[in-house]
Design a protein around this motif. Structure first.
Motif, mmCIF file in Angstrom:
data_model
loop_
_atom_site.group_PDB
_atom_site.id
_atom_site.type_symbol
_atom_site.label_atom_id
_atom_site.label_comp_id
_atom_site.label_asym_id
_atom_site.label_seq_id
_atom_site.Cartn_x
_atom_site.Cartn_y
_atom_site.Cartn_z
ATOM 1 N N ARG A 126 48.434 -32.199 -130.309
ATOM 2 C CA ARG A 126 47.974 -31.105 -131.174
ATOM 3 C C ARG A 126 46.556 -31.431 -131.643
ATOM 4 N N PHE A 127 45.663 -31.495 -130.696
ATOM 5 C CA PHE A 127 44.292 -31.905 -131.004
ATOM 6 C C PHE A 127 43.639 -30.995 -132.054
ATOM 7 N N THR A 128 43.859 -29.668 -131.953
ATOM 8 C CA THR A 128 43.178 -28.747 -132.866
ATOM 9 C C THR A 128 43.654 -28.915 -134.304
ATOM 10 N N GLN A 129 44.847 -29.457 -134.497
ATOM 11 C CA GLN A 129 45.399 -29.615 -135.841
ATOM 12 C C GLN A 129 45.240 -31.041 -136.381
ATOM 13 N N GLU A 130 45.244 -32.020 -135.499
ATOM 14 C CA GLU A 130 45.301 -33.415 -135.954
ATOM 15 C C GLU A 130 44.004 -34.198 -135.750
ATOM 16 N N VAL A 131 43.084 -33.634 -134.966
ATOM 17 C CA VAL A 131 41.860 -34.367 -134.625
ATOM 18 C C VAL A 131 40.649 -33.533 -135.040
ATOM 19 N N GLN A 132 39.594 -34.208 -135.466
ATOM 20 C CA GLN A 132 38.342 -33.525 -135.809
ATOM 21 C C GLN A 132 37.189 -34.175 -135.056
ATOM 22 N N VAL A 133 36.168 -33.369 -134.766
ATOM 23 C CA VAL A 133 34.953 -33.901 -134.144
ATOM 24 C C VAL A 133 34.345 -34.959 -135.066
ATOM 25 N N ALA A 151 36.617 -44.466 -128.828
ATOM 26 C CA ALA A 151 35.445 -43.627 -128.572
ATOM 27 C C ALA A 151 35.405 -42.513 -129.603
ATOM 28 N N ARG A 152 34.199 -42.026 -129.854
ATOM 29 C CA ARG A 152 34.011 -40.930 -130.801
ATOM 30 C C ARG A 152 34.403 -39.610 -130.151
ATOM 31 N N VAL A 153 35.098 -38.756 -130.906
ATOM 32 C CA VAL A 153 35.470 -37.431 -130.415
ATOM 33 C C VAL A 153 34.247 -36.527 -130.472
ATOM 34 N N GLU A 154 33.849 -36.005 -129.323
ATOM 35 C CA GLU A 154 32.639 -35.186 -129.212
ATOM 36 C C GLU A 154 32.945 -33.699 -129.325
ATOM 37 N N ALA A 155 34.058 -33.255 -128.746
ATOM 38 C CA ALA A 155 34.406 -31.824 -128.776
ATOM 39 C C ALA A 155 35.908 -31.676 -128.559
ATOM 40 N N ILE A 156 36.478 -30.667 -129.216
ATOM 41 C CA ILE A 156 37.903 -30.355 -129.051
ATOM 42 C C ILE A 156 37.999 -28.994 -128.384
ATOM 43 N N GLU A 157 38.549 -28.954 -127.179
ATOM 44 C CA GLU A 157 38.568 -27.724 -126.395
ATOM 45 C C GLU A 157 39.891 -26.974 -126.530
ATOM 46 N N THR A 162 49.466 -42.625 -122.837
ATOM 47 C CA THR A 162 49.564 -43.654 -123.870
ATOM 48 C C THR A 162 49.527 -43.034 -125.265
ATOM 49 N N ALA A 163 50.148 -43.713 -126.203
ATOM 50 C CA ALA A 163 50.038 -43.310 -127.598
ATOM 51 C C ALA A 163 48.605 -43.554 -128.068
ATOM 52 N N TYR A 164 48.235 -42.955 -129.178
ATOM 53 C CA TYR A 164 46.872 -43.112 -129.670
ATOM 54 C C TYR A 164 46.823 -42.848 -131.170
ATOM 55 N N LYS A 165 45.717 -43.237 -131.779
ATOM 56 C CA LYS A 165 45.473 -42.966 -133.195
ATOM 57 C C LYS A 165 44.075 -42.383 -133.338
ATOM 58 N N VAL A 166 43.830 -41.758 -134.475
ATOM 59 C CA VAL A 166 42.483 -41.323 -134.810
ATOM 60 C C VAL A 166 42.134 -41.843 -136.196
ATOM 61 N N ALA A 167 40.853 -42.105 -136.397
ATOM 62 C CA ALA A 167 40.377 -42.606 -137.686
ATOM 63 C C ALA A 167 39.155 -41.807 -138.102
ATOM 64 N N PRO A 168 39.008 -41.523 -139.377
ATOM 65 C CA PRO A 168 37.853 -40.747 -139.843
ATOM 66 C C PRO A 168 36.582 -41.575 -139.819
ATOM 67 N N HIS A 169 35.449 -40.875 -139.838
ATOM 68 C CA HIS A 169 34.164 -41.563 -139.971
ATOM 69 C C HIS A 169 34.098 -42.232 -141.338
#
Length: 294
Positions: free
Chosen positions: A132-139, A152-158, A184-191
């Protein structure tokens, strides 16, 4: 972390530091049969010094072993998450630690699994199963793989199942995870804004003090080093760019253990030749833009 980095430079502060340093160096000294030291005579006796230490095996023992042999007061960058803990934070403040907010401490697990659909044609396109990239991840967020094998840094969410990262992950372990069946599983972290931390480091260095940093960004028990973070480089260049007369010396420091979990085992610490901060790199840092990134 207001107040955590702003430690008064009073006589009482240094007395507390010296007492805690003496206590912990004796405690750690009892655990090891021998801690061999090499080339401590290379450490500058005066002026600002940055000890860059690797590999980073233990967040508690590694700094103490350096303190046992550096013969100068050294103040370590310490994970802010650790500094927020009651007892560790107390000791960290007594040793004048500088808190640094690490992205991995703020990371959260996201839905689904990710994979590289075409690692050769589109190495920066990440696809997902049940994501659910549009809900859970931000550029601007950092996308992180398990065991710190790649990020890696998220550049764009399509879409919910497709996003782009700023640069491809080239590490073999990362590619293995991203190309395995099922993803694979993954995590995201804010700037994370590190301005306060950099100011604290520059302030210490401008006072002729010593900073200790573990550039891997976390402790581990692997035989190989983790990828090095850019923080030490940014600190050295930033401090020198702000004060061309600083005279900062970088002391590369190697640390290793023999049977680290065994009582009365051995360890070795090796100090390298002090390194000056190259003037040409400082100038590129001042220029900013592409020159700075080089």
């Amino acid at each position: 972390m207001a107040g955590a980095t702003d430690v008064d430079d009073t006589v009482e502060t240094f007395v507390v530091y010296d007492l805690f340093r003496a206590f912990w160096t004796r405690v750690v000294g009892l655990f090891f049969r021998e801690i061999a030291e090499r080339n401590a005579h290379l450490i500058p006796r005066t002026g600002p010094v940055m000890f860059v230490v690797a590999p980073h095996h233990n967040q508690f023992v590694d700094p103490v072993i350096l303190l046992m042999h550096a013969m100068r007061r050294v103040y370590f960058l310490t994970a802010a998450a650790s500094m927020r803990r009651k007892f560790i934070g107390f000791y960290g403040r007594c040793l004048r630690g500088i808190p640094v907010e690490r992205q991995q401490d703020l990371a959260r697990r996201c839905s689904g699994k990710i994979f590289l659909e075409d690692r050769f044609a589109e190495p920066t396109v990440i696809s997902g199963h049940d994501t659910r990239f549009t809900q859970e991840v931000q550029v601007g967020m950092k996308l992180m793989l398990p065991n710190s094998v790649g990020q890696a840094r998220v550049e764009a969410i399509e879409s919910d199942t497709r996003l782009r990262i700023s640069s491809e992950m080239r590490e073999l372990a990362a590619l293995e995870l991203l190309t395995q069946a099922g993803g694979t599983a993954y995590k995201v972290a804010p700037h994370v804004n590190q301005d306060d931390m950099y100011r604290a480091v520059y302030d210490r260095l401008n006072k002729g003090e010593c900073i200790g940093i573990f550039p891997e960004g976390g402790s581990h028990d692997r035989t190989e080093m983790l990828p090095l973070k850019a923080g030490a480089t940014i600190m050295a260049l930033g401090a020198t760019a702000a004060n061309p007369e600083l005279g900062l010396k970088i002391v590369p420091t190697g640390l290793n253990y023999f049977h680290p979990s065994k009582f009365r085992s051995r360890a070795v610490i090796d100090f390298g030749q002090p390194i000056d901060v190259p003037a040409e790199l400082v100038e590129k840092y001042r220029q900013g833009g592409d020159a700075k990134r080089q």
